[in-house]
Motif scaffolding. Structure first.
Motif, PDB file in Angstrom:
ATOM      1  N   PHE A   1       0.758   5.764   0.078  1.00 45.52           N
ATOM      2  CA  PHE A   1       0.502   6.328  -0.049  1.00 45.52           C
ATOM      3  C   PHE A   1       1.867   8.130   0.403  1.00 45.52           C
ATOM      4  CE2 PHE A   1      -1.221  10.502   3.357  1.00 45.52           C
ATOM      5  CZ  PHE A   1      -2.406   9.860   2.909  1.00 45.52           C
TER       6      PHE A   1
ATOM      7  N   GLN B   1       9.887  -0.606   6.241  1.00 45.45           N
ATOM      8  CA  GLN B   1      10.539  -1.065   7.989  1.00 45.45           C
ATOM      9  C   GLN B   1      10.530  -2.258   7.961  1.00 45.45           C
ATOM     10  OE1 GLN B   1       7.787   2.572   9.521  1.00 45.45           O
ATOM     11  NE2 GLN B   1      10.032   2.436  10.823  1.00 45.45           N
TER      12      GLN B   1
ATOM     13  N   PRO C   1       0.880  -1.239   0.272  1.00 47.11           N
ATOM     14  CA  PRO C   1      -0.241   0.055   0.126  1.00 47.11           C
ATOM     15  C   PRO C   1       0.824   0.979   0.183  1.00 47.11           C
ATOM     16  CG  PRO C   1      -0.302  -1.315   2.405  1.00 47.11           C
ATOM     17  CD  PRO C   1       0.521  -1.195   1.019  1.00 47.11           C
TER      18      PRO C   1
ATOM     19  N   ARG D   1      12.548   4.130   7.948  1.00 44.01           N
ATOM     20  CA  ARG D   1      11.841   4.219   6.919  1.00 44.01           C
ATOM     21  C   ARG D   1      12.751   4.506   6.292  1.00 44.01           C
ATOM     22  NH1 ARG D   1       7.827   6.962   4.308  1.00 44.01           N
ATOM     23  NH2 ARG D   1       5.680   5.706   5.293  1.00 44.01           N
TER      24      ARG D   1
ATOM     25  N   ASP E   1      -3.133   4.607  -2.814  1.00 45.24           N
ATOM     26  CA  ASP E   1      -4.082   4.751  -1.685  1.00 45.24           C
ATOM     27  C   ASP E   1      -4.518   6.037  -1.911  1.00 45.24           C
ATOM     28  OD1 ASP E   1      -5.935   4.772   0.812  1.00 45.24           O
ATOM     29  OD2 ASP E   1      -4.601   4.518   1.951  1.00 45.24           O
TER      30      ASP E   1
ATOM     31  N   THR F   1       6.735   9.385   8.463  1.00 47.78           N
ATOM     32  CA  THR F   1       5.732   8.097   8.935  1.00 47.78           C
ATOM     33  C   THR F   1       4.121   8.584   8.179  1.00 47.78           C
ATOM     34  OG1 THR F   1       4.273   6.988  10.001  1.00 47.78           O
ATOM     35  CG2 THR F   1       4.981   9.323  11.264  1.00 47.78           C
ATOM     36  N   LYS F   2       3.383   8.201   7.514  1.00 47.22           N
ATOM     37  CA  LYS F   2       1.644   8.054   6.687  1.00 47.22           C
ATOM     38  C   LYS F   2       0.480   8.294   7.891  1.00 47.22           C
ATOM     39  CE  LYS F   2       3.965   9.291   3.163  1.00 47.22           C
ATOM     40  NZ  LYS F   2       5.436   9.330   3.722  1.00 47.22           N
TER      41      LYS F   2
ATOM     42  N   LYS G   1       6.638   6.314  18.658  1.00 44.83           N
ATOM     43  CA  LYS G   1       5.674   5.397  18.465  1.00 44.83           C
ATOM     44  C   LYS G   1       5.777   3.861  19.100  1.00 44.83           C
ATOM     45  CE  LYS G   1       4.096   3.808  14.358  1.00 44.83           C
ATOM     46  NZ  LYS G   1       3.703   4.770  13.988  1.00 44.83           N
TER      47      LYS G   1
ATOM     48  N   ALA H   1       5.585   0.467   2.227  1.00 46.11           N
ATOM     49  CA  ALA H   1       6.081   0.967   1.474  1.00 46.11           C
ATOM     50  C   ALA H   1       7.689   1.536   1.616  1.00 46.11           C
ATOM     51  CB  ALA H   1       5.856   1.930   0.465  1.00 46.11           C
ATOM     52  N   ASP H   2       7.605   1.710   2.921  1.00 48.01           N
ATOM     53  CA  ASP H   2       9.316   2.304   3.185  1.00 48.01           C
ATOM     54  C   ASP H   2      10.194   1.188   3.854  1.00 48.01           C
ATOM     55  OD1 ASP H   2       7.720   1.233   5.952  1.00 48.01           O
ATOM     56  OD2 ASP H   2       7.364   2.871   6.852  1.00 48.01           O
TER      57      ASP H   2
ATOM     58  N   ARG I   1      12.393  -4.156  13.351  1.00 49.95           N
ATOM     59  CA  ARG I   1      11.655  -3.279  12.350  1.00 49.95           C
ATOM     60  C   ARG I   1      12.943  -2.685  12.435  1.00 49.95           C
ATOM     61  NH1 ARG I   1       7.139  -1.076  11.116  1.00 49.95           N
ATOM     62  NH2 ARG I   1       6.589   0.669  11.526  1.00 49.95           N
TER      63      ARG I   1
ATOM     64  N   LYS J   1      -4.530   9.862  12.799  1.00 50.46           N
ATOM     65  CA  LYS J   1      -4.652   8.430  11.795  1.00 50.46           C
ATOM     66  C   LYS J   1      -4.582   7.440  12.954  1.00 50.46           C
ATOM     67  CE  LYS J   1      -4.545   9.176   7.202  1.00 50.46           C
ATOM     68  NZ  LYS J   1      -3.412   8.874   5.344  1.00 50.46           N
TER      69      LYS J   1
ATOM     70  N   GLU K   1       4.384   8.160  -1.244  1.00 44.35           N
ATOM     71  CA  GLU K   1       5.616   7.523  -0.726  1.00 44.35           C
ATOM     72  C   GLU K   1       6.401   8.206  -1.935  1.00 44.35           C
ATOM     73  OE1 GLU K   1       6.695   6.497   1.959  1.00 44.35           O
ATOM     74  OE2 GLU K   1       4.917   5.436   2.643  1.00 44.35           O
TER      75      GLU K   1
END
Ligand code: UDP
Ligand code: MG
Length: 315
Positions: free
Chosen positions: A13, A107, A11, A208, A50, A213-214, A141, A104-105, A205, A219, A15
């Protein structure tokens, strides 16, 4: 046995900063896995845009023109990562034997994908990527995410601790997922309900690989509320429990009020007011709780989730 056809669903967004590198890394990985005989030659990646407001979609087009194994799916507006992911899974499900979703990043460690495929070859239908450590995530986070997982499990919504959306699903598992027609998607809660053979791979992990961050705080908060309200009616039950607790308290308060009243230590009207406030308050809470119990039932019904998943039938 024929090698399975893999689709990696991503996904995306806004990016544009990371997409090219991500696509190249994933294609290199696919080439390597094909060489090792773990996947079929026509395996591909599917980039789901997206509703980005930057150049993400035109970049996906360019990547597709350069290499036909990079597929693209464009959503008209931003519908959130879960919907974008679902769109990708459903699109890929019909034409792949195995589907892996990844952010997409990057991570999530792409090197775990080989391990996930090994687990698939050994019979797993779902392989969960579990974050062994989140040292590279910011303190904020890390703590908010872990608080969220704990809150979820406290409220009765079953999720896999430290697993996000980095996972492998067989075509059969995606078929089962298609049976969940709900709008409020929270895949991390739905997937463990599928009851497929599960396996786990652990990874650290990473940071990025570009951009920011999106998942804004807003959100993240909406996502947490979505997760809890989509999977648990326990908050509604808590109202009734609170009502009963208050009923008990009100009996104590009523006892004390009567004691004070008989002792003549009160002003006129105080005792009747106190008794009404405590007693009625608890009755109102209980009544809301009972109503909530029915609303919870209606809520579960309108979701139209499958009642069960059959894994085998011996005739
Ligand atoms: N994403 C999306 N739609 C959104 C928000 C995020 O498709 O509305 C995608 C994003 O492009 C990324 C993945 O979801 O591929 C996870 O987002 P991000 O890495 O920003 O979240 P974080 O890792 O910070 O939780
Ligand atoms: Mg990320």
């Amino acid at each position: 046995m024929k090698s399975p056809r893999l689709t990696i669903v991503v996904p995306c967004f806004n990016e544009e900063l990371v997409l090219k590198e991500t696509a190249e890394t994933l294609m290199r990985l696919i080439d390597r896995l094909v060489e090792e005989g773990k996947i079929a030659e026509d395996s591909c990646i599917l980039l789901v845009n997206d509703g980005s407001c930057d150049d993400t979609w035109s970049l996906i087009r360019q990547l597709h023109e350069k290499d036909g194994r990079v597929k693209g799916l464009n959503l008209s507006i931003n519908t959130g990562q879960q919907n974008a992911l679902m769109a990708g899974l459903l699109q890929a499900g019909g034409r792949s034997d195995v589907i892996i979703s990844i952010d997409a990043d990057l991570q999530d460690d792409v090197n775990s994908i080989g391990e996930m495929l090994d687990a698939y070859h050994e019979g797993a239908d779902i392989v969960y990527g579990i974050r062994r450590s989140r040292k590279k995530d910011s303190f904020f986070k890390r703590t908010t995410a872990q608080l969220f997982y704990r809150c979820m499990s406290l409220l009765g919504a079953k999720t896999i601790y430290n697993h996000a959306d980095f996972r492998l699903m067989s075509r059969a598992a995606v078929r089962q997922l298609e049976e969940y027609p709900e709008r409020n998607l929270f895949l991390r809660g739905i997937i463990p309900q599928l009851g497929c053979n599960a396996a786990y791979v652990y990874y650290d992990r990473l940071v990025r690989n570009g951009g920011t961050t999106k998942y804004s705080l807003q959100k993240m908060f909406n996502f947490a509320v979505e997760g809890i309200t989509s999977f648990s009616i326990r908050p509604l039950r808590l109202i009734a429990s609170l009502g009963f607790l208050f009923l008990f308290c009100s009996l104590v308060a009523i006892g004390y009020t009567l004691y004070a009243w008989f002792g003549g230590e009160t002003v006129a009207g105080w005792a009747s007011l106190m008794i009404s406030v405590w007693f009625l308050g608890s009755l109102i809470l209980i009544a809301i709780g009972i109503t909530g119990e029915y609303i919870g039932k209606i809520y579960l019904e309108v979701k139209q989730r499958p009642r069960y998943h059959v894994t085998e039938y011996l005739d």
